[in-house]
Design an enzyme around this catalytic site. Structure first.
Site, PDB file in Angstrom:
ATOM      1  N   LYS A 116       0.811  -1.219   0.000  1.00  0.00           N
ATOM      2  CA  LYS A 116       0.000   0.000   0.000  1.00  0.00           C
ATOM      3  C   LYS A 116       0.848   1.274   0.000  1.00  0.00           C
ATOM      4  O   LYS A 116       0.599   2.188  -0.770  1.00  0.00           O
ATOM      5  CB  LYS A 116      -0.915   0.044   1.234  1.00  0.00           C
ATOM      6  CG  LYS A 116      -1.943  -1.048   1.311  1.00  0.00           C
ATOM      7  CD  LYS A 116      -2.890  -0.834   2.476  1.00  0.00           C
ATOM      8  CE  LYS A 116      -2.212  -0.778   3.825  1.00  0.00           C
ATOM      9  NZ  LYS A 116      -1.511  -2.034   4.171  1.00  0.00           N
ATOM     10  N   ASN A 139      -3.075   6.411   5.963  1.00  0.00           N
ATOM     11  CA  ASN A 139      -2.269   5.534   6.810  1.00  0.00           C
ATOM     12  C   ASN A 139      -0.783   5.756   6.591  1.00  0.00           C
ATOM     13  O   ASN A 139       0.045   5.007   7.094  1.00  0.00           O
ATOM     14  CB  ASN A 139      -2.636   4.070   6.517  1.00  0.00           C
ATOM     15  CG  ASN A 139      -2.234   3.135   7.647  1.00  0.00           C
ATOM     16  OD1 ASN A 139      -2.412   3.445   8.815  1.00  0.00           O
ATOM     17  ND2 ASN A 139      -1.681   1.983   7.294  1.00  0.00           N
ATOM     18  N   HIS A 184      -3.966  -9.550  10.867  1.00  0.00           N
ATOM     19  CA  HIS A 184      -4.814  -8.954  11.905  1.00  0.00           C
ATOM     20  C   HIS A 184      -5.956  -9.863  12.326  1.00  0.00           C
ATOM     21  O   HIS A 184      -7.083  -9.399  12.555  1.00  0.00           O
ATOM     22  CB  HIS A 184      -5.369  -7.608  11.433  1.00  0.00           C
ATOM     23  CG  HIS A 184      -4.316  -6.622  11.062  1.00  0.00           C
ATOM     24  ND1 HIS A 184      -3.438  -6.100  11.976  1.00  0.00           N
ATOM     25  CD2 HIS A 184      -3.978  -6.098   9.861  1.00  0.00           C
ATOM     26  CE1 HIS A 184      -2.616  -5.271  11.365  1.00  0.00           C
ATOM     27  NE2 HIS A 184      -2.919  -5.253  10.085  1.00  0.00           N
TER      28      HIS A 184
END
Length: 456
Positions: A116, A139, A184
């Site tokens: 990303k 982010n 996650h």
């Protein structure tokens, strides 16, 4: 623009993002309350005395009394206090949602388990190469709310699954899920599909979707549709093409760029370039400017970054590879003639998954890696399954401690010269590599520890 006058607003989490939320509401005539579960959060000294704050825990009374809660991405919506507030009808959003409600400039939205930050930064550089004013954040880089009020022509946002959970008003000009791999799982107890569902929100209301032809999980929930443009290694509208030892970027059958001209290396970075190019094309960045950016973009710190070269050994810092998928992608993108050694390190609170038995598809050499924390530094044990040679050593100093996956690609060195104190065999010994690296960094700065991120 949304009118928040008269709203009782509670912000959870300080730091740069929390402070940007405070400034956002104060500038609109609303005085929020602030909660942080830390006793002394970063940014507390910059918070005005006029702002009520509750530190060290969640204030459930404040949450239930609120009209709007702006939650940090690190605060799961499943947290009992937040869940109770939601059940009581309190609206819960994040800073990305606040931002999307305010802007009417095109947004490129980028998410995925890996790559990303590289793709986000690269699209930003492509826009700047065209002379555009580009805001890059989310982010990565700046909190998005701090970019409001600037004369940007394009916003490029890196968005984590955590941020997307509380985002509902995103209408991206172009959006992508680069890939989806298990990550996650403590946040997503129902597994990979729950994690993917959070990622898929990036496609809602997007004008164009850039999907990974090699990863079905990156597709919209009903599959590729008329909005979709694809990229991939061998297939896709944007794909790689190998000819006479060179790897080309190819768009709809046309060779447009030789990867030899890119400072970035590795197949995963070439596919990152394809994704960035597809996004740039979607928002009208001139192709020539995008290709120019590919010749100058050198990548980001801690991401497949050559940190040290000594005695024919390359040390590659990929310490931002915080999950198995990103490490596998980097390994599979390597071209290795000699021996590959993988160094892993993790903290006791985040043990390495049993999945960390990796095979490099290029070298066909498999590695089993184990890690445990001894005192304050990781202890690593590796065994190369090609030669069955075990190695274990405690990283004794910050210069060589690996707080994330740091792995090294080694080319067998030339025979040592007659006046060298190190023989060729000694130069290939792993303890010697560590000593070399420690010596190289001991006179400069400690090995940098990557900053924690809100989510992937």
């Amino acid at each position: 623009m949304t009118d928040y006058q008269g709203k009782k607003v509670v912000i959870i989490g300080l730091g740069l993002t929390g402070l940007s939320c405070v400034d956002f509401f104060v500038s609109r005539g609303v005085t929020p309350r602030v909660i942080d579960t830390r006793v002394s959060p970063p940014g507390l000294d910059k918070l005005s005395d006029a702002i009520e704050r509750h530190l060290g825990s969640l204030n459930e009374e404040w949450l239930l009394d609120a009209d709007l809660i702006v939650a940090s991405p690190g605060m799961a919506l499943a947290t009992p206090a937040l869940s109770a507030a939601a059940d009581a009808g309190v609206e819960i959003v994040g800073d990305i949602e606040l931002f999307c409600r305010e802007v009417n400039v095109p947004i490129v939205a980028i998410t995925g388990s890996n790559g990303k930050s590289t793709v986000t930064s690269l699209v930003g550089e492509m826009g700047r190469a065209a002379g555009w004013q580009v805001g890059v954040g989310g982010n990565i880089g700046l909190p998005v709310l701090s970019m409001l009020g600037h004369d940007y022509q394009l916003f490029v946002l890196e968005l984590s699954s955590f941020q997307l959970e509380t985002t509902h008003s995103l209408h991206a000009a172009a959006a992508t899920i680069l890939n989806v791999t298990e990550d996650h799982m403590d946040r997503y107890p129902f597994g990979l599909q729950q994690y993917r569902a959070a990622k898929l929100k990036v496609y809602e209301n997007a004008k164009l979707c850039v999907v990974n032809a090699d990863d079905a999980l990156s597709m919209p929930i009903r599959g590729a549709d008329a909005r979709c443009v694809s990229f991939g290694v061998d297939v896709g509208d944007y794909h790689l093409n190998q000819q006479q030892g060179d790897i080309w970027l190819r768009v709809r059958g046309e060779k447009i760029f030789n990867t030899r001209e890119m400072p970035l290396t590795g197949r995963h970075n070439y596919t990152n370039a394809l994704a960035a190019l597809a996004l740039a094309d979607a928002v009208g960045i001139p192709r020539a400017s995008s290709l120019k950016a590919l010749t100058t973009f050198t990548g980001l710190a801690h991401r497949f970054q050559i940190a040290f070269v000594h005695n024919g050994v390359r040390w590659i810092n990929d310490s931002k590879a915080t999950n198995v998928g990103s490490t596998e992608a980097a390994l599979n993108g390597l071209k290795v003639d000699g021996t590959l050694h993988l160094l892993l390190g993790e903290t006791a609170s985040r043990p390495i998954s049993p999945r960390c038995c990796l095979t490099c598809r290029v070298t066909r050499c498999a590695f089993t890696a184990l890690a445990a924390t001894v005192a304050s530094w990781p202890s690593c044990a590796l065994r190369c399954l090609r030669c069955l040679t075990p190695w274990s050593r405690r990283c004794a100093t910050s210069q060589v401690a690996c707080s994330r996956a740091i792995w090294c690609c080694c080319h067998r060195p030339a025979p040592a010269s007659t006046n060298s104190r190190i023989s060729s065999n000694a130069a290939m010994s792993l303890p010697h590599w560590l000593r070399s690296l420690a010596d190289a960094y001991s006179s400069t700065t400690a090995w940098p520890r990557p900053a924690e991120r809100h989510g992937q």
